[in-house]
Design an enzyme around this catalytic site. Structure first.
Site, short mmCIF file in Angstrom:
data_model
loop_
_atom_site.label_atom_id
_atom_site.label_comp_id
_atom_site.label_asym_id
_atom_site.label_seq_id
_atom_site.Cartn_x
_atom_site.Cartn_y
_atom_site.Cartn_z
N HIS A 37 -32.67 -14.78 15.90
CA HIS A 37 -32.31 -14.42 14.52
C HIS A 37 -31.74 -15.64 13.79
CE1 HIS A 37 -31.71 -10.28 16.44
NE2 HIS A 37 -32.62 -10.04 15.52
N SER A 187 -34.39 -11.18 22.55
CA SER A 187 -34.53 -9.86 21.92
C SER A 187 -33.20 -9.13 22.04
CB SER A 187 -35.62 -9.06 22.65
OG SER A 187 -35.51 -7.69 22.33
P1 AMP Z 1 -34.89 -7.33 14.76
O1 AMP Z 1 -33.41 -7.43 14.54
O2 AMP Z 1 -35.28 -7.25 16.20
O3 AMP Z 1 -35.55 -6.30 13.89
O4 AMP Z 1 -35.48 -8.73 14.29
C1 AMP Z 1 -35.24 -9.26 13.02
C2 AMP Z 1 -36.17 -10.43 12.81
O5 AMP Z 1 -35.92 -11.42 13.79
C3 AMP Z 1 -37.66 -10.05 12.92
O6 AMP Z 1 -38.40 -10.75 11.94
C4 AMP Z 1 -37.98 -10.52 14.31
O7 AMP Z 1 -39.35 -10.82 14.49
C5 AMP Z 1 -37.13 -11.77 14.43
N1 AMP Z 1 -36.92 -12.11 15.83
C6 AMP Z 1 -36.54 -11.27 16.83
N2 AMP Z 1 -36.50 -11.93 18.00
C7 AMP Z 1 -36.87 -13.21 17.75
C8 AMP Z 1 -37.04 -14.38 18.56
N3 AMP Z 1 -36.83 -14.36 19.87
N4 AMP Z 1 -37.44 -15.53 17.94
C9 AMP Z 1 -37.66 -15.56 16.61
N5 AMP Z 1 -37.52 -14.49 15.79
C10 AMP Z 1 -37.14 -13.33 16.35
#
Ligand code: AMP
Length: 281
Positions: A37, A187
């Site tokens: 993030h 993640s």
């Molecule tokens: P989330 O909080 O999981 O909904 O993710 C928010 C944003 O962060 C989304 O655009 C995800 O694709 C991105 N994101 C999540 N994990 C990663 C990662 N390991 N590397 C880069 N971006 C990420």
């Protein structure tokens, strides 16, 4: 960092900054932040005068209620990370602020083929929920630039389609997947893994790397089959391992040696569902 919980106050801040000629970059998240993030925040900061991050665990995109209940929440740590990394604004709305009329009668987004495969197939309704919340958030924030992670490859395509369908004027910027030292894609759900599961989890990225290193023109079905067998033997319940065209996510069983491809996987370690993907060529 300024924290807004109310849409009206955030909107006033945004319109003031737009009047001053400042570009607005937006990073929507569901919190439980990690360095993946933060890489989006950093990229956004380097390209915009104002960086807005949202934290909202969107109930309408969870097809599995247990997954929603158990979604990690680490708000204090998140705020600390955002402040340390120079985020300008955190938008932290309540469910009622985002969905004042509830979220049970959502609009329908015509996502076509994209909604029928991979995550669309295994998580019915998920992408409709994603579109519902991203549409709402983009309407509120009205950013110039939107930052997404390639980690959610199909979601990036869905959101690009949403922007096209709604004719919203926003530039979508896709950022590379940030990984742990051993290759596991960062993640929020990794926080739910036990120590043993965390050791096993790296097999997903290893499998995708194996596909990347062994893909050859011609039949590709055997590579997918080996990948599923390997992950199953390593203790996963596999939803899919697929090879698809990078541009349109068409699933292939035979490769011409030229078309850019992506390998994608989704698998459970006990209760926790993990996804990852890798561009192949
Ligand atoms: P989330 O909080 O999981 O909904 O993710 C928010 C944003 O962060 C989304 O655009 C995800 O694709 C991105 N994101 C999540 N994990 C990663 C990662 N390991 N590397 C880069 N971006 C990420």
């Amino acid at each position: 960092m300024i924290l807004y919980k109310q849409i009206s106050a955030l909107k006033a801040f945004i319109s003031q900054n737009k009047q001053e000629g400042n570009s607005i970059g937006f990073v929507p998240t569901m919190g439980a932040l990690h360095n993946g993030h933060i890489s989006l925040i950093s990229n956004c900061k380097s390209q915009n005068q104002i960086t807005v991050c949202s934290i909202f665990v969107n109930p309408s995109q969870f097809n599995d209620p247990k997954d929603f209940e158990k979604y990690p929440v680490t708000l204090e740590k998140d705020i600390d990370m955002l402040e340390k990394n120079g985020c300008d604004v955190l938008f932290l709305p309540s469910v009622n602020e985002i969905y004042p009329n509830g979220f049970s009668n959502p609009p329908h987004y015509d996502l076509g083929y994209l909604e029928t495969v991979l995550e669309g197939q295994y998580r019915p309704g998920h992408f409709q929920g994603v579109c519902q919340v991203v549409h709402r958030l983009l309407d509120i924030v009205q950013p110039h630039n939107l930052y997404l992670g390639q980690k959610d490859y199909q979601q990036c395509m869905v959101i690009k389609k949403l922007v096209e369908l709604t004719k919203m004027e926003v530039q979508v910027v896709i950022n590379p997947t940030l990984r742990e030292a051993d290759g596991l894609a960062m993640s929020s759900r990794n926080m739910r893994l036990s120590e043993k599961e965390r050791q096993q989890a790296v097999r997903i990225s290893e499998t995708l790397l194996f596909i990347q290193q062994h893909i050859k023109p011609g039949f590709t079905g055997d590579l997918k089959q080996r990948a599923v067998q390997y992950l199953t033997a390593e203790g996963f319940k596999v939803d899919y391992v697929e090879i698809a065209t990078a541009a349109s996510l068409e699933i292939i069983d035979s490769w011409d040696g030229n078309t850019p491809l992506v390998a994608l996987a989704a698998a459970y370690l006990n209760e926790v569902r993990l996804i990852d993907n890798m561009l192949l060529n």
